[in-house]
Motif scaffolding. Structure first.
Motif: not given
Length: 238
Positions: A45-50, A113-116
């Motif tokens: 999830w953190w990778n998607s957020y970045d 889906g891209y939230q923090k």
């Protein structure tokens, strides 16, 4: 053994396989597995957020706004002044990019889906908090029945949006990712009423049909289906 010598090695194998088998508590295995999945979830999830932040930093609309805020706060000027003596141009550029991304992170609330990533959304914490969520849902459902089914109170804005979301069969994260003006349109059209929602749904289906009718790719697909038809398997005798 004398009567059945062929079974000697099978008994030998079963004896040592059971005696030398690792004795691990199943609860430990489950806990380690849940923790491993939770760690994978968090980094994924953190990778998607970045990636989402990096993409927004390339969008002119958000980049210009972030640069204006950075100039107002004096962040870009400080980065350049510090970089003239000690850092190369590439390092200054990386520093400015980092400042822009940090401003975008602080000013833009990414949903869906891209939230923090939130720690409470991980599998481990979801399992630990499951009893609390279950009790909360039971209390909420009882209040709903008492207030709206028994006492006949009028729905508030939150309850109306909840009914609309359920009618649209959308998850909470999907519905939260919608723009505010879309939700206002839903409320203005009173889509929590079943009849109004059916009319709205019909309108959306008609609009989608019109868009597909004017879409050149969809036209080519229909033309191909009309002329060629779907693929078939045929067997030709020699």
């Amino acid at each position: 053994m004398l009567d059945h010598p062929e079974e000697y090695y099978s008994h030998y194998y079963h004896y040592y396989s059971r005696r030398l088998a690792p004795k691990v508590d199943v609860r430990v295995v489950i806990l380690v597995s849940v923790c491993a999945i939770s760690v994978f979830q968090f980094f994924s999830w953190w990778n998607s957020y970045d990636k989402a932040i990096s993409y927004l930093a390339t969008v002119p609309k958000y980049r210009i706004q972030a640069m204006e805020i950075a100039k107002q706060q004096g962040l870009l000027g400080k980065a350049k002044e510090k970089g003239r003596n000690k850092k190369s141009k590439e390092e200054i550029r990386d520093k400015e990019e980092s400042i822009i991304k940090n401003i975008i992170k602080s000013k833009i609330d990414i949903k869906g889906g891209y939230q923090k990533p939130q720690i409470c959304d991980l599998l481990l914490f979801q399992i630990l908090l499951a009893p609390f969520h279950l009790c909360s849902y039971i209390v909420w459902y009882c209040r709903w029945i008492y207030n709206f089914n028994i006492k006949g109170k009028e729905y508030g804005e939150e309850e109306r949006l909840y009914i609309i979301r359920k009618s649209m069969k959308m998850s909470k994260s999907q519905f939260d990712s919608l723009e505010d003006h879309q939700k206002e349109t839903f409320l203005k059209r009173e889509l929590w009423i079943k009849e109004n929602y059916e009319v709205y749904k019909q309108e959306q289906e008609e609009e989608l049909k019109k868009k597909l009718a004017n879409d050149p790719r969809w036209k080519r697909y229909r033309r191909w289906m009309k002329n060629e038809g779907p693929g078939r398997l045929t067997f030709v005798d020699d």
